[in-house]
Design an enzyme around this catalytic site. Structure first.
Site, PDB file in Angstrom:
ATOM      1  N   ASN A 111      29.570  35.476  42.639  1.00  0.00           N
ATOM      2  CA  ASN A 111      30.393  35.867  41.489  1.00  0.00           C
ATOM      3  C   ASN A 111      31.804  35.376  41.783  1.00  0.00           C
ATOM      4  O   ASN A 111      32.519  35.986  42.575  1.00  0.00           O
ATOM      5  CB  ASN A 111      30.363  37.393  41.317  1.00  0.00           C
ATOM      6  CG  ASN A 111      31.330  37.868  40.251  1.00  0.00           C
ATOM      7  OD1 ASN A 111      31.821  37.064  39.454  1.00  0.00           O
ATOM      8  ND2 ASN A 111      31.595  39.174  40.220  1.00  0.00           N
ATOM      9  N   LYS A 164      34.315  35.411  39.937  1.00  0.00           N
ATOM     10  CA  LYS A 164      35.350  36.163  39.220  1.00  0.00           C
ATOM     11  C   LYS A 164      36.346  35.179  38.581  1.00  0.00           C
ATOM     12  O   LYS A 164      35.963  34.067  38.226  1.00  0.00           O
ATOM     13  CB  LYS A 164      36.053  37.153  40.139  1.00  0.00           C
ATOM     14  CG  LYS A 164      35.062  38.015  40.922  1.00  0.00           C
ATOM     15  CD  LYS A 164      35.697  39.202  41.527  1.00  0.00           C
ATOM     16  CE  LYS A 164      34.687  39.894  42.438  1.00  0.00           C
ATOM     17  NZ  LYS A 164      35.096  41.230  42.795  1.00  0.00           N
ATOM     18  N   HIS A 217      29.582  44.507  35.217  1.00  0.00           N
ATOM     19  CA  HIS A 217      30.296  44.528  36.498  1.00  0.00           C
ATOM     20  C   HIS A 217      31.312  45.667  36.463  1.00  0.00           C
ATOM     21  O   HIS A 217      31.910  45.947  35.419  1.00  0.00           O
ATOM     22  CB  HIS A 217      30.986  43.184  36.741  1.00  0.00           C
ATOM     23  CG  HIS A 217      31.500  43.046  38.135  1.00  0.00           C
ATOM     24  ND1 HIS A 217      32.677  43.638  38.544  1.00  0.00           N
ATOM     25  CD2 HIS A 217      30.989  42.424  39.223  1.00  0.00           C
ATOM     26  CE1 HIS A 217      32.869  43.368  39.830  1.00  0.00           C
ATOM     27  NE2 HIS A 217      31.853  42.626  40.261  1.00  0.00           N
ATOM     28  N   GLU A 223      34.249  45.811  37.322  1.00  0.00           N
ATOM     29  CA  GLU A 223      35.576  45.398  36.827  1.00  0.00           C
ATOM     30  C   GLU A 223      35.597  45.363  35.299  1.00  0.00           C
ATOM     31  O   GLU A 223      36.621  45.626  34.681  1.00  0.00           O
ATOM     32  CB  GLU A 223      35.967  44.045  37.444  1.00  0.00           C
ATOM     33  CG  GLU A 223      36.305  44.213  38.927  1.00  0.00           C
ATOM     34  CD  GLU A 223      36.077  42.993  39.800  1.00  0.00           C
ATOM     35  OE1 GLU A 223      35.896  41.877  39.274  1.00  0.00           O
ATOM     36  OE2 GLU A 223      36.060  43.169  41.036  1.00  0.00           O
ATOM     37  N   GLU A 262      26.166  47.860  43.209  1.00  0.00           N
ATOM     38  CA  GLU A 262      27.467  47.528  43.773  1.00  0.00           C
ATOM     39  C   GLU A 262      28.331  48.777  43.824  1.00  0.00           C
ATOM     40  O   GLU A 262      29.002  49.121  42.830  1.00  0.00           O
ATOM     41  CB  GLU A 262      28.166  46.482  42.898  1.00  0.00           C
ATOM     42  CG  GLU A 262      27.409  45.173  42.779  1.00  0.00           C
ATOM     43  CD  GLU A 262      28.359  44.016  42.512  1.00  0.00           C
ATOM     44  OE1 GLU A 262      28.355  43.087  43.322  1.00  0.00           O
ATOM     45  OE2 GLU A 262      29.118  44.066  41.534  1.00  0.00           O
ATOM     46  N   GLY A 305      35.245  44.106  47.206  1.00  0.00           N
ATOM     47  CA  GLY A 305      36.521  43.482  47.551  1.00  0.00           C
ATOM     48  C   GLY A 305      37.361  44.291  48.524  1.00  0.00           C
ATOM     49  O   GLY A 305      38.544  44.009  48.694  1.00  0.00           O
ATOM     50  N   SER A 331      31.340  43.502  49.411  1.00  0.00           N
ATOM     51  CA  SER A 331      31.777  42.998  50.715  1.00  0.00           C
ATOM     52  C   SER A 331      30.619  42.514  51.586  1.00  0.00           C
ATOM     53  O   SER A 331      30.621  42.724  52.794  1.00  0.00           O
ATOM     54  CB  SER A 331      32.613  44.049  51.441  1.00  0.00           C
ATOM     55  OG  SER A 331      33.769  44.360  50.681  1.00  0.00           O
TER      56      SER A 331
HETATM   57  C1  PEP Z   1      31.486  41.542  43.285  1.00  0.00           C
HETATM   58  O1  PEP Z   1      32.564  41.508  42.718  1.00  0.00           O
HETATM   59  O2  PEP Z   1      30.442  41.486  42.628  1.00  0.00           O
HETATM   60  C2  PEP Z   1      31.489  41.652  44.743  1.00  0.00           C
HETATM   61  C3  PEP Z   1      30.405  42.028  45.333  1.00  0.00           C
HETATM   62  O3  PEP Z   1      32.675  41.323  45.375  1.00  0.00           O
HETATM   63  P1  PEP Z   1      32.923  41.275  46.971  1.00  0.00           P
HETATM   64  O4  PEP Z   1      31.745  40.568  47.593  1.00  0.00           O
HETATM   65  O5  PEP Z   1      34.182  40.495  47.124  1.00  0.00           O
HETATM   66  O6  PEP Z   1      33.036  42.676  47.443  1.00  0.00           O
END
Ligand code: PEP
Length: 248
Positions: free
Chosen positions: A9, A11, A94, A96, A166, A172, A211
Site C-alpha cells: 500500500n 499510500k 483502510h 486512514e 490492521e 506506521g 508495521s
Molecule cells: C498500511 O497502511 O496498510 C500499513 C500496514 O502500513 P505500515 O506497514 O506502514 O504500518
C-alpha cells in the site's frame, strides 16, 4: 492450502521517477513466486503500473473505490475506471479512510460490493484502535466492521474478498501485533465467515497489516490463519518488500 498474498500500500507516496525505480527493482526480482504479489498505488500512477507490470507476476490495484457507479461525484473514482486500467485489487476501508474521511462500516460494505460488481477484488481493512484493544473490545469492534460487510454480500461473493486485519495502533508506528495476537483475530474473522459459508472461510485470504517488516514477517506469516501481508512503509523500498515476499 491458501496461497499467500503480499500487497503493498503505497499510500500518498511516489512520483513517476521514483515509481519507475521501485517497479524495476521489483520486476527484476519477482519472476516466479509461491505467493501472489500486488502493489496498490495512487490512482494517477495506475497507467504507469499497468505499462510496467503487464505480463509480470505482479498485480496492481487502487487504494479506494467510490460507492457510486458513475455521475456527478467530483473527485471520486469508479470501479469501472479502475477496471479500465486492469486493476486486480482495490483496498477498501483502510483505517486512514475511516478516520480521516469518516467512512463508516456501512460505506465500507457498499464499497466492497461496488468493487466486486466492477470485477475487482476488494481488500477489506478492519482493525481496532489502541483504546479499543486496551478496553478488551477488539473482537467487538473488528467483528462489527466485518459483519457490516458480510451482511451486504451474498454467499457467493464471500469468496471474492480479501480481508486485511490492521490494528490501527500498529500502522506506521513500528509497533506490531505479536503473531499470537494477530492469529487470534484472524481466527475470529475466519469463524465469522464460516458461520455464513464454510467453503469461503477456508479459502478467503486474511492478511495482516501494521508495521510488517523483513525482520518480523516470517513469524507473522507462519501463523495458521495469516495468509499474507498488507505492507505500507516497507513496500516503498524494493529490498524490504522483496525480503517480505521471500519470507512468505
Ligand atoms: C498500511 O497502511 O496498510 C500499513 C500496514 O502500513 P505500515 O506497514 O506502514 O504500518
Amino acid at each position: 492450502m491458501r496461497r499467500k498474498l503480499i500487497a503493498g500500500n503505497w499510500k500518498m507516496n511516489g512520483s513517476l521517477a521514483a515509481n519507475a525505480v521501485l517497479l524495476n527493482g521489483l520486476k527484476d526480482e519477482i519472476r516466479e513466486t509461491k505467493s501472489s504479489v500486488a502493489v496498490c498505488v495512487p490512482a494517477p500512477y495506475l497507467a504507469q503500473c499497468q505499462a510496467a507490470l503487464a505480463g509480470t507476476a505482479i498485480a496492481w490495484g487502487a487504494q479506494d473505490v467510490s460507492v457510486h457507479e458513475s455521475g456527478a461525484y467530483t473527485g471520486e473514482i469508479s470501479g469501472a475506471m479502475l477496471a479500465d486500467f486492469a486493476c486486480t485489487y482495490a483496498i477498501v476501508g483502510h483505517s486512514e479512510r475511516r478516520s480521516y474521511h469518516g467512512e463508516t462500516s456501512e460505506v465500507v460494505a457498499k464499497k466492497t460490493e461496488r468493487a466486486i460488481k466492477s470485477g475487482l477484488t476488494p481488500i477489506v481493512c478492519v482493525g481496532e484502535s489502541l483504546e479499543d484493544r486496551e478496553a478488551g473490545r477488539t473482537d467487538a469492534v473488528v467483528g462489527e466492521q466485518i459483519d457490516a460487510v458480510l451482511a451486504l454480500l451474498g454467499p457467493a461473493d464471500l469468496a471474492k474478498i480479501v480481508i486485511a486485519y490492521e490494528p490501527v495502533w500498529a500502522i506506521g508506528t513500528g509497533r506490531t501485533a505479536t503473531p499470537q495476537m494477530a492469529q487470534d483475530v484472524h481466527a475470529m474473522l475466519r469463524s465469522r465467515i464460516a458461520a455464513r459459508n464454510s467453503a469461503a472461510a477456508e479459502n478467503v485470504q486474511i492478511l495482516y497489516g501494521g508495521s510488517m517488516k523483513p525482520d518480523n514477517a516470517g513469524e507473522l506469516l507462519a501463523m495458521a490463519d495469516i495468509d499474507g501481508g498488507l505492507i505500507g512503509g516497507a513496500s516503498l523500498k524494493a529490498a524490504d518488500f522483496l525480503a517480505i515476499i521471500r519470507a512468505a
